[in-house]
Scaffold this active site. Structure first.
Site, PDB file in Angstrom:
ATOM      1  N   ASP A  85       0.872  -1.163   0.000  1.00 39.44           N
ATOM      2  CA  ASP A  85       0.000   0.000   0.000  1.00 39.44           C
ATOM      3  C   ASP A  85       0.916   1.222   0.000  1.00 39.44           C
ATOM      4  O   ASP A  85       2.023   1.168   0.521  1.00 39.44           O
ATOM      5  CB  ASP A  85      -0.887  -0.034   1.253  1.00 39.44           C
ATOM      6  CG  ASP A  85      -2.025   0.965   1.154  1.00 39.44           C
ATOM      7  OD1 ASP A  85      -2.097   1.686   0.141  1.00 39.44           O
ATOM      8  OD2 ASP A  85      -2.838   1.022   2.094  1.00 39.44           O
ATOM      9  N   ASP A 120      -3.276   7.517  -3.130  1.00 38.89           N
ATOM     10  CA  ASP A 120      -4.651   8.026  -3.126  1.00 38.89           C
ATOM     11  C   ASP A 120      -4.910   8.816  -1.842  1.00 38.89           C
ATOM     12  O   ASP A 120      -4.061   8.882  -0.958  1.00 38.89           O
ATOM     13  CB  ASP A 120      -5.643   6.862  -3.242  1.00 38.89           C
ATOM     14  CG  ASP A 120      -5.505   5.878  -2.088  1.00 38.89           C
ATOM     15  OD1 ASP A 120      -4.361   5.658  -1.637  1.00 38.89           O
ATOM     16  OD2 ASP A 120      -6.522   5.342  -1.630  1.00 38.89           O
ATOM     17  N   CYS A 272     -14.302 -23.054  18.365  1.00 40.98           N
ATOM     18  CA  CYS A 272     -13.445 -23.161  17.183  1.00 40.98           C
ATOM     19  C   CYS A 272     -12.527 -24.362  17.355  1.00 40.98           C
ATOM     20  O   CYS A 272     -12.171 -24.701  18.483  1.00 40.98           O
ATOM     21  CB  CYS A 272     -12.630 -21.870  17.066  1.00 40.98           C
ATOM     22  SG  CYS A 272     -11.361 -21.890  15.796  1.00 40.98           S
ATOM     23  N   CYS A 274      -9.605 -24.687  15.347  1.00 36.31           N
ATOM     24  CA  CYS A 274      -8.370 -24.424  14.602  1.00 36.31           C
ATOM     25  C   CYS A 274      -7.191 -24.976  15.404  1.00 36.31           C
ATOM     26  O   CYS A 274      -7.347 -25.326  16.569  1.00 36.31           O
ATOM     27  CB  CYS A 274      -8.222 -22.927  14.341  1.00 36.31           C
ATOM     28  SG  CYS A 274      -7.581 -21.993  15.735  1.00 36.31           S
ATOM     29  N   CYS A 277      -6.987 -23.362  18.907  1.00 37.34           N
ATOM     30  CA  CYS A 277      -8.071 -23.615  19.862  1.00 37.34           C
ATOM     31  C   CYS A 277      -8.208 -25.088  20.229  1.00 37.34           C
ATOM     32  O   CYS A 277      -8.727 -25.407  21.291  1.00 37.34           O
ATOM     33  CB  CYS A 277      -9.387 -23.096  19.299  1.00 37.34           C
ATOM     34  SG  CYS A 277      -9.321 -21.343  18.969  1.00 37.34           S
TER      35      CYS A 277
HETATM   36 ZN    ZN Z   1      -9.428 -21.060  16.705  1.00 34.51          ZN
END
Ligand code: ZN
Length: 501
Positions: A85, A120, A272, A274, A277
């Protein structure tokens, strides 16, 4: 440059060709802070992200020529796709212009960015006159940059500004679409609105931009990293996202879910599975040293975003993106508002939704919002067009409730039979059986809105029939309340009714 592989609603799965390789879109670019980054790029890559974004302005200030010698990939230690950016947002935030556009464009070329952004002026949430100025300056800079970007191997982004002032967004997009050499368009500054969960503002901004931009080029939404906005934005045709939310939230102890953000201390269990977790419980996380905790939370947040992107792609493949949006609309009241705003975009969405896909999945019809699924809208428009011609050829019409799919088989019910059924409304017998008239599963408990629609449909066909001198008889089934609602209205309209069951 950009090859579209699959489409659903206005969302697409695409392949964007860049100088160092391809990326599949929709794609999310995690923001990497070149100076302070708790979560390493290897872990980001291992979480499934082959692309990142960093800030050219901060690189210039911190590393100067060193980044030119080592390249941005060397500085970050990342060999995937790197977008930079220009740093316009930071310049805005800290005030003053310390850097000329030519400098920042040449710098992005010199450090080897795969995707670059011109300098921008992000609009933010400002009044009309200020917003107009940001549009004008950004367009002027886009033109001034042409001499530097033409022939460059970097893919350049042209940001669309205007903020909540939709006529300015439209003007910005219309003008931007006429400027050559840019390969990606960006929709600017939704972050402030997203922080306040103003999804509808952001969706209207995207729609206002998209309707003036060519479908053949990808569109990037700047600063959108909340899992709830991503599916809606993709459905309107956004292909790329970037955000630092995963790490900013983590530093602040915030835990993302598909439906909202928790403070981690509010959680007794993780909703969760993942890799983070499934390895620990919230209290284990709380006991980690600060840096480690931030890292684990950031990683979890990234997994949530990754899961969202994958789910969106699979929904596009199956032609079930609308189902996914309906599901999300029940997870947060702002998401329900977002889905209702999609009613305004029905023509835009319907035009882009494919007529057929390899595999046909039945529609799921849950509630009044299901009637705005572009596939339902398309069927209803088609039915009404047919009804107009049917009315020319008959003396009497029989309206029958569609009680089972078998009734459609054979199509020998005759030209003067029109079925009625919740969600789809009127189904002329001659097209009964066509998708999705029998290829759907619907809730058998109907919203008032769904019943109202049946009543409106009856009133409409009754008025049309009367003006053409066609008699209408209405069948019903004494044991089915949705048919009784129609029969009652029929009697009020002075039509004959007949119990068919
Ligand atoms: Zn997670």
């Amino acid at each position: 440059m950009f090859h579209i592989r699959d489409v659903d609603l206005a969302g697409r799965i695409g392949r964007l060709k860049l100088k160092r390789g391809d990326i599949e879109t929709p794609a999310f670019f995690p923001v990497i802070d070149p100076i302070r980054q708790e979560l390493g790029v290897e872990e980001i890559r291992a979480a499934g992200f082959k692309q990142v974004i960093t800030n050219a302005y901060l690189l210039l200030r911190r590393f100067g020529d060193e980044a030119i010698r080592r390249g941005v990939h060397g500085i970050l230690g990342f060999d995937g796709i790197v977008m930079t950016d220009s740093g316009a947002y930071q310049i805005l935030e800290y005030g003053g212009i310390e850097v000329e556009q030519d400098t920042i464009i040449e710098y992005q070329k010199a450090i080897g960015s795969d995707i670059g952004v011109i300098l921008d002026v992000p609009t933010g949430d400002v009044d009309y006159e200020k917003a107009k100025a940001t549009v004008e300056i950004t367009l002027k800079r886009a033109l001034e940059a042409l001499k530097l970007i033409e022939g460059s191997s970097v893919s350049w982004v042209l940001p669309i500004q205007g903020g909540r002032h939709l006529d300015l967004v439209e003007l910005s997009a219309r003008e931007a679409s006429r400027i050559p050499y840019y390969s990606i368009y960006g929709v600017g500054s939704p972050t402030e609105f997203l922080e306040r969960y103003e999804l509808t503002v952001v969706l209207k901004m995207i729609y206002s931009a998209k309707k003036h931009l060519p479908d053949s080029k990808p569109v990037h939404l700047f600063g959108a990293g909340h899992p709830i906005i991503i599916p809606f934005a993709v459905a309107l045709g956004v292909d790329m996202f970037d955000s630092a939310s995963y790490i900013l939230y983590a530093r602040d102890g915030r835990y993302m879910t598909d439906y909202g953000v928790y403070r981690v201390e509010e959680l007794e269990y993780f909703p969760c599975t993942c890799p983070v977790c499934s390895r620990m419980e919230p209290r284990d996380l709380a006991e980690l040293p600060k840096d480690e905790r931030v890292k684990m939370l950031a990683l979890h947040n990234l997994y949530v975003i990754k899961r969202t992107i994958d789910r969106v792609k699979q929904s596009i493949r199956e032609g079930r993106l609308w189902d996914y949006l309906e599901e999300l609309s029940r997870r947060h009241p702002r998401a329900l508002e977002a889905l209702r705003v999609f009613r305004r975009f029905h023509r835009y969405l319907e035009l882009r939704t494919p007529h057929s896909k390899g595999e046909v999945y039945g529609l799921k019809l849950y509630s009044v919002e299901s009637m705005w699924n572009p596939r339902v809208v398309r069927f209803r428009v088609r039915s009404w067009r047919l009804i107009e011609t049917l009315l020319e050829g008959v003396e009497e019409l029989l309206l029958k409730p569609l009680l089972s799919d078998e009734e459609c088989l054979g199509g020998d019910a005759g030209v003067n039979v029109i079925y009625y059924t919740p969600y789809l409304g009127l189904v002329p017998a001659v097209i009964c059986g066509l998708y999705p008239s029998t290829q759907h599963v619907k809730s058998r408990v109907h919203d008032m809105g769904v019943l109202d629609d049946l009543v409106y449909s009856l009133r409409a066909i009754s008025a049309k029939a009367r003006s053409r001198g066609v008699r209408v008889k209405v069948g019903y089934c004494g044991s089915l309340s949705w048919t009784l609602v129609v029969a009652m209205e029929a009697r009020m309209l002075g039509l004959d009714t007949i119990d068919l069951c």
